[in-house]
Design an enzyme around this catalytic site. Sequence first.
Site, mmCIF file in Angstrom:
data_model
loop_
_atom_site.group_PDB
_atom_site.id
_atom_site.type_symbol
_atom_site.label_atom_id
_atom_site.label_comp_id
_atom_site.label_asym_id
_atom_site.label_seq_id
_atom_site.Cartn_x
_atom_site.Cartn_y
_atom_site.Cartn_z
ATOM 1 N N CYS A 2 0.826 -1.206 0.000
ATOM 2 C CA CYS A 2 0.000 0.000 0.000
ATOM 3 C C CYS A 2 0.862 1.259 0.000
ATOM 4 O O CYS A 2 2.007 1.236 0.447
ATOM 5 C CB CYS A 2 -0.871 0.050 1.250
ATOM 6 N N ARG A 27 4.830 0.144 -6.361
ATOM 7 C CA ARG A 27 4.837 -0.651 -5.131
ATOM 8 C C ARG A 27 3.868 -1.832 -5.207
ATOM 9 O O ARG A 27 3.987 -2.762 -4.435
ATOM 10 C CB ARG A 27 4.459 0.230 -3.938
ATOM 11 N N TRP A 74 -3.291 -2.557 -1.300
ATOM 12 C CA TRP A 74 -2.975 -3.940 -1.693
ATOM 13 C C TRP A 74 -3.745 -4.807 -0.706
ATOM 14 O O TRP A 74 -3.412 -4.855 0.478
ATOM 15 C CB TRP A 74 -1.460 -4.152 -1.583
ATOM 16 N N ASN A 100 -1.573 1.891 5.991
ATOM 17 C CA ASN A 100 -0.721 0.798 5.490
ATOM 18 C C ASN A 100 -0.431 -0.114 6.668
ATOM 19 O O ASN A 100 -0.137 0.377 7.764
ATOM 20 C CB ASN A 100 0.625 1.327 4.990
ATOM 21 N N GLY A 101 -0.440 -1.423 6.435
ATOM 22 C CA GLY A 101 -0.122 -2.357 7.520
ATOM 23 C C GLY A 101 -1.305 -3.252 7.808
ATOM 24 O O GLY A 101 -2.261 -3.337 7.030
ATOM 25 N N GLU A 481 18.307 -16.854 -9.155
ATOM 26 C CA GLU A 481 17.869 -15.486 -9.425
ATOM 27 C C GLU A 481 17.349 -15.356 -10.859
ATOM 28 O O GLU A 481 16.344 -14.683 -11.103
ATOM 29 C CB GLU A 481 19.035 -14.520 -9.158
ATOM 30 N N HIS A 504 18.691 -35.778 -9.721
ATOM 31 C CA HIS A 504 17.926 -36.291 -8.579
ATOM 32 C C HIS A 504 16.445 -35.932 -8.682
ATOM 33 O O HIS A 504 15.762 -35.875 -7.673
ATOM 34 C CB HIS A 504 18.533 -35.768 -7.279
ATOM 35 N N LYS A 603 6.361 -4.201 -4.532
ATOM 36 C CA LYS A 603 7.786 -3.894 -4.537
ATOM 37 C C LYS A 603 8.407 -4.146 -3.175
ATOM 38 O O LYS A 603 9.487 -4.692 -3.064
ATOM 39 C CB LYS A 603 8.008 -2.442 -4.988
HETATM 40 C C1 AGP Z 1 12.770 -9.394 -6.496
HETATM 41 O O1 AGP Z 1 12.705 -9.335 -7.873
HETATM 42 C C2 AGP Z 1 11.513 -9.534 -5.814
HETATM 43 N N1 AGP Z 1 10.543 -8.617 -6.246
HETATM 44 C C3 AGP Z 1 11.550 -9.838 -4.324
HETATM 45 O O2 AGP Z 1 11.968 -11.168 -4.235
HETATM 46 C C4 AGP Z 1 12.421 -8.980 -3.380
HETATM 47 O O3 AGP Z 1 13.771 -9.161 -3.672
HETATM 48 C C5 AGP Z 1 12.119 -9.361 -1.926
HETATM 49 O O4 AGP Z 1 10.769 -9.075 -1.656
HETATM 50 C C6 AGP Z 1 13.008 -8.674 -0.922
HETATM 51 O O5 AGP Z 1 12.879 -7.292 -0.989
HETATM 52 P P1 AGP Z 1 13.897 -6.341 -0.241
HETATM 53 O O6 AGP Z 1 15.229 -6.544 -0.860
HETATM 54 O O7 AGP Z 1 13.362 -4.968 -0.467
HETATM 55 O O8 AGP Z 1 13.891 -6.730 1.193
#
Ligand code: AGP
Length: 608
Positions: A2, A27, A74, A100-101, A481, A504, A603
């Site tokens: 949010c 976000r 959100w 937010n929260g 990644e 495996h 985000k």
């Molecule tokens: C990364 O592409 C993701 N959107 C997500 O995994 C992110 O890295 C994770 O939520 C951690 O976020 P932060 O680094 O802001 O703590």
Amino acid sequence: MCGIVAYIGERAACPILMNGLKRMEYRGYDSAGLALLEDGHIVFEKTAGKIKVLEEQLEGKTFTATAGIAHTRWATHGVPNEINAHPHLDCSGKIAVVHNGIIENFSTLRVLLERKGHAFETDTDTEVIAHLIEEYYDGNLTRAVQLAMSQVKGTYGIAVLSLEQPDIIVAARHGAPLIVGLGEGENLIASDVSAMLEHTKRVVYLGEGEVATVSREGIQISTIDNLPVSPKYQDIEWDLEQLEKGGFAHFMLKEIYEQPATIRNAIRGRLNYDAGTARLNGLKLQAEELLHVKRIIISACGTSWHAALIGEYMIEDLARIPVEVEYASEFRYRSPIVDQGTLVFVISQSGETADTLAALREAKQKGATVLGICNVVGSSIARESDGGIYTHAGPEIGVASTKAFTSQITVLALFTLLLARQRNMSLEKGRQIIDAMDRIPDLVERQLQKDDVIKRIAELFYDKNNFLYLGRGINFPVALEGALKLKEISYIHAEGYPAAEMKHGPIALIDENMPVVVLAQQDQVYDKVISNIQEIKARNGQVIALATEGDTDIARLANHVIYLPKVPYHLMPIVSIIPLQLLAYHIAVLRGCDVDQPRNLAKSVTVE
Ligand code: AGP
């Protein structure tokens, strides 16, 4: 997740709030709304869906209000519809709240308030805040907010508007970030600096359990118990241009291309060639204290967790200190062993990830020194850490983390160099690493110039439903990644595996429809990786290999090859992730996906 923005000043509030909401779109959200103090009453506009829809709803309407609050939601409690969108009102319609929260005890509070005659209209946890404030309001909004929030369990960042006191907006935070921006005759409140950067760079980060009373003239801060707090003013380093796409089709692409510069920023001023080591003053640790470190725990989530795994390979190999990497969400609940001599690191781009923040607090409570690797200056993790290293990558707007990742690896390499030089690494080796680090930004630049090759590969594979990513050693986290990048923005199922683990289980998946991305640079396990490629080819799998420049043999084996420059083993991930970021990007674009704001993702994940 949010987003909150609030404005009180002399200009029309509505466009400022709408612009602030747009700046926070990255976000992640599913509905939006605002409330304005207009001609002696509170006007609301709310919608489900994107801000564009809210904008359309506002078309043709003119508001003269110079104070208002706005929100992107959100959904956590209640579906994302217009009714559940914030702001929420009390019974009298005189108090409006954005939040937010998560309010954990909202159902208990709701029952109590309903017994007292309050009527609820939404399924949200937030609505209890509006009614609680109403319950306590006796002419002093700040006090009512303090009393209301002292009843609440959970996390919150809130902004509150009241018809009875139109010259103030009251904000409060606990566990969700909130910043007050100071202008001339106007002030703003936001959960993210990007929402206010156009208007001011002078800010105050609200601390935990603090309440701000914001008027046109200034701010007053108190604790929830009504004790005065002197504001700590700071200046934001980010520029407005950093929040624009700057000619790129997407923020993600822009951020991928920024990496030569962001890696340079992460290194700048931190290399000491004479001593063959790194200078990391932000750690706030004496050399003696670092020498006493016997074990390191690194805790993080998502991409930051992958960076942590790379840190584990670097630190264990070069400084010979045992490292454990823990998902923050696991670490926080499993009573980890943190004894004397254990140093805890948390890594977070946003500095606001709820699980990582909780892991930090857990480690501190156990008596550990906790260091943070963060990108956002002034974020909760940055402020609560005992020391740390900023990545200085600038704002990362694309939900898929790219430049933050390479900067995190870069600062982990610096930290490794510092530890290793204190222990067993020779001056000569230290200087070799410094030389190599200096060259990395140019090598990344060269890698970016191969974008066309990668785009052509994307065109061949974008309609596949599954991908496998394989790597060994320090390239195993890169495989993880690469797979995460693909799945989060293209919605293709992708898995990262240590190459040898394929036998495996995952080998059962391999057929002519399974593209397998293999990190096959020339390192100590190269021959083993080649055997893994043979195994895939024997089952008709499609191999996309990432190989070292000059390795022509691999072209006879793999279906497609992306060449990478020769880089010292421990720095390989900084270069090898670049083509994987680009591959994910092009595939997502070809599939018509919303690259910068993928579905369901936020985000920064500020709830558990
Ligand atoms: C990364 O592409 C993701 N959107 C997500 O995994 C992110 O890295 C994770 O939520 C951690 O976020 P932060 O680094 O802001 O703590």
